[in-house]
Scaffold this motif. Sequence first.
Motif, PDB file in Angstrom:
ATOM      1  N   ILE A   1      -6.329  -8.694   2.244  1.00 54.55           N
ATOM      2  CA  ILE A   1      -4.936  -8.859   1.837  1.00 54.55           C
ATOM      3  C   ILE A   1      -4.352 -10.135   2.436  1.00 54.55           C
ATOM      4  O   ILE A   1      -3.635 -10.886   1.762  1.00 54.55           O
ATOM      5  CB  ILE A   1      -4.102  -7.633   2.241  1.00 54.55           C
ATOM      6  CG1 ILE A   1      -4.554  -6.401   1.452  1.00 54.55           C
ATOM      7  CG2 ILE A   1      -2.607  -7.884   1.992  1.00 54.55           C
ATOM      8  CD1 ILE A   1      -3.884  -5.111   1.866  1.00 54.55           C
TER       9      ILE A   1
ATOM     10  N   LEU B   1      -4.125  -4.620  -2.482  1.00 55.02           N
ATOM     11  CA  LEU B   1      -3.066  -3.716  -2.033  1.00 55.02           C
ATOM     12  C   LEU B   1      -3.321  -2.302  -2.535  1.00 55.02           C
ATOM     13  O   LEU B   1      -3.040  -1.316  -1.833  1.00 55.02           O
ATOM     14  CB  LEU B   1      -1.710  -4.211  -2.523  1.00 55.02           C
ATOM     15  CG  LEU B   1      -1.164  -5.466  -1.832  1.00 55.02           C
ATOM     16  CD1 LEU B   1       0.077  -5.984  -2.554  1.00 55.02           C
ATOM     17  CD2 LEU B   1      -0.862  -5.200  -0.365  1.00 55.02           C
TER      18      LEU B   1
ATOM     19  N   GLY C   1       0.542  -0.062  -4.368  1.00 56.45           N
ATOM     20  CA  GLY C   1      -0.071  -1.378  -4.478  1.00 56.45           C
ATOM     21  C   GLY C   1       0.552  -2.174  -5.604  1.00 56.45           C
ATOM     22  O   GLY C   1       0.847  -3.363  -5.462  1.00 56.45           O
TER      23      GLY C   1
END
Length: 252
Positions: A54, A177, A186
Amino acid sequence: MRKELYLPILGIAASELMMYYGRIYAGLGIHIVNLQIITILLIFGSLSPQTKNILQSLLLLLLLRIVSLAMPQMFSSVLLWYLLVYGVMFLPVYLIIKNQQIASEELGINFSRLHIYLPFALLIGTITALIEYRILAPASLIENTGILNIVFIVIVMLVFVGAVEELIFRSILQTRLEEMLGLKYGLLLSAVIFGIMHASYGTITEILLAGIFGIIVGYIFQRTRSLLFIVAIHGTANVLLFGILPVALALK
């Protein structure tokens, strides 16, 4: 969500808030500091693979904004500037994809059902452009709707702008996510970040519209896993918004 992600995401929001109020250099400075913080975390932090993925995805957002602000306006045509900025971004996008070993199926690179998706992409992109034009009323990036101008703006907005932004926001960031937060959260967080990244237009309505667009396109990507579908939506909206609509309406 892990605490290592709070500061970078808040940094992005703070920087874009500065730009919303016209403080471009302050926003750029925050983005640069944020980039350094993320880099240090990636090198020295004891992070899980999910968190690293991420953070690497967030680096792409920062690089896109920094490159777009730092790139000199050396061309008389703004489209050439877009070509250069987004062309540069293909390299870091490729490196992230290679580093994270993201398969083409995960990126959404497939041609399945494309003959069905494209008409819907044109419809959704057109509706988005018509709504967004009422908010921004931008000047056209082309002088007229001659065939060469149309071909040029279609190439820039689909192959470069649309492809790069959708690879970053949907194929990479949203999917990472989703792995940590689940499909619903997400999608929502990636859409919020997408909306925030439109703060430089200086209108809250555009931020909200971009966020809603992020939810719609992100959901479509979840359901179809077709990058070409969402690039076609994004590209169609941009071609109409920054090309055809301003020229056509100026003739009335």
